[in-house]
Design a protein around this motif. Sequence first.
Motif, mmCIF file in Angstrom:
data_model
loop_
_atom_site.group_PDB
_atom_site.id
_atom_site.type_symbol
_atom_site.label_atom_id
_atom_site.label_comp_id
_atom_site.label_asym_id
_atom_site.label_seq_id
_atom_site.Cartn_x
_atom_site.Cartn_y
_atom_site.Cartn_z
ATOM 1 N N ASP A 49 0.700 -1.359 -0.213
ATOM 2 C CA ASP A 49 -0.017 -0.066 0.045
ATOM 3 C C ASP A 49 0.814 1.329 -0.160
ATOM 4 N N SER A 50 2.069 1.239 0.728
ATOM 5 C CA SER A 50 2.596 2.298 0.797
ATOM 6 C C SER A 50 3.780 2.658 -0.228
ATOM 7 N N ASP A 51 4.236 1.713 -0.824
ATOM 8 C CA ASP A 51 5.356 1.919 -1.783
ATOM 9 C C ASP A 51 4.937 2.785 -3.046
ATOM 10 N N PRO A 52 3.985 2.771 -3.604
ATOM 11 C CA PRO A 52 3.538 3.537 -4.902
ATOM 12 C C PRO A 52 3.633 5.176 -4.359
ATOM 13 N N PHE A 53 3.161 5.450 -3.179
ATOM 14 C CA PHE A 53 3.269 6.792 -2.426
ATOM 15 C C PHE A 53 4.528 7.013 -2.305
ATOM 16 N N GLU A 54 5.383 6.365 -1.579
ATOM 17 C CA GLU A 54 6.606 6.705 -1.149
ATOM 18 C C GLU A 54 7.457 6.881 -2.415
#
Length: 96
Positions: A49-54
């Motif tokens: 969940d967090s990888d694309p935003f990071e």
Amino acid sequence: MNWFVWVKELETIKDGDDHIVLCHYPIAHWRSADYGYVHLYGHIHIGRDSDPFEEYAARMKARGLPYECYNVGCMLPYMDYTPRTLEEIRKSNAGK
């Protein structure tokens, strides 16, 4: 709802000299992101969940923009289900 002072989708507050954009979800571009407003969000977990935003945040920072955002989900190790100051959040995320 009786436990909270307010519940909003998005809110901008001032903390000392800092402007903070609060949202339960990460948002790619928030009010005055290019001018140093800080975005605090939760909801997403580490990994898928967090990888694309990071990755997006890293690209914005690489452009030299003051793109400052932090996942402050209570389950994160540095949060440890404990309220944190902006200074503590910044220190815990230094170098990321």
